[in-house]
Design a protein around this motif. Structure first.
Motif, short mmCIF file in Angstrom:
data_model
loop_
_atom_site.label_atom_id
_atom_site.label_comp_id
_atom_site.label_asym_id
_atom_site.label_seq_id
_atom_site.Cartn_x
_atom_site.Cartn_y
_atom_site.Cartn_z
N ALA A 223 22.33 -19.67 12.75
CA ALA A 223 21.68 -18.41 13.17
C ALA A 223 22.37 -17.85 14.41
O ALA A 223 22.63 -16.65 14.50
CB ALA A 223 20.20 -18.66 13.45
N LEU A 224 22.68 -18.72 15.37
CA LEU A 224 23.35 -18.28 16.59
C LEU A 224 24.77 -17.80 16.32
O LEU A 224 25.28 -16.91 17.00
CB LEU A 224 23.37 -19.40 17.63
CG LEU A 224 22.02 -19.75 18.24
CD1 LEU A 224 22.11 -21.05 19.01
CD2 LEU A 224 21.53 -18.63 19.12
N ASN A 225 25.41 -18.37 15.33
CA ASN A 225 26.78 -18.01 14.99
C ASN A 225 26.87 -16.60 14.41
O ASN A 225 27.93 -15.98 14.44
CB ASN A 225 27.38 -19.03 14.02
CG ASN A 225 28.87 -18.91 13.90
OD1 ASN A 225 29.57 -18.69 14.88
ND2 ASN A 225 29.38 -19.07 12.70
N THR A 226 25.75 -16.09 13.91
CA THR A 226 25.75 -14.74 13.33
C THR A 226 25.40 -13.67 14.36
O THR A 226 25.47 -12.48 14.06
CB THR A 226 24.73 -14.64 12.17
OG1 THR A 226 23.43 -14.89 12.68
CG2 THR A 226 25.06 -15.62 11.07
N ALA A 227 25.02 -14.10 15.58
CA ALA A 227 24.63 -13.15 16.63
C ALA A 227 25.29 -13.57 17.94
O ALA A 227 25.65 -14.72 18.12
CB ALA A 227 23.13 -13.15 16.79
N GLU A 228 25.41 -12.62 18.84
CA GLU A 228 25.98 -12.94 20.15
C GLU A 228 25.02 -13.82 20.95
O GLU A 228 25.44 -14.79 21.59
CB GLU A 228 26.25 -11.65 20.92
CG GLU A 228 26.99 -11.88 22.22
CD GLU A 228 27.41 -10.58 22.87
OE1 GLU A 228 27.32 -10.51 24.08
OE2 GLU A 228 27.83 -9.66 22.14
N ALA A 229 23.75 -13.51 20.92
CA ALA A 229 22.71 -14.28 21.60
C ALA A 229 21.37 -13.97 20.95
O ALA A 229 21.16 -12.87 20.43
CB ALA A 229 22.67 -13.95 23.08
#
Length: 72
Positions: free
Chosen positions: A16-22
């Motif tokens: 999930a974090l890998n798909t968003a900056e933060a």
């Protein structure tokens, strides 16, 4: 909850974090569909491995913002 489950949940949170900056913890819960204790155990796993940064949200000091660490 056992170590294998925590590790699996850590992978889910990392994805999930890998798909968003933060992401905020509430966003992580919504995206992953994990319960509070599952999210926090997974974040602890990732933090222990040095894979995430955790900061306080300046807009809401009760919320944490989580991001992946940058590997150089």
């Amino acid at each position: 909850m056992n170590i294998e489950t925590i590790g699996t949940n850590a992978g889910t949170v990392w994805t999930a974090l890998n798909t968003a900056e933060a992401l905020g913890v509430k966003q992580i819960k919504k995206i992953t569909k994990l319960k509070d204790k599952e999210v926090f155990a997974a974040l602890g796993w990732l933090a222990r491995e040095g894979k995430i940064n955790i900061d306080v949200d300046p807009a809401d000091e009760k919320e944490c913002i989580v991001s992946l660490t940058q590997v150089c």
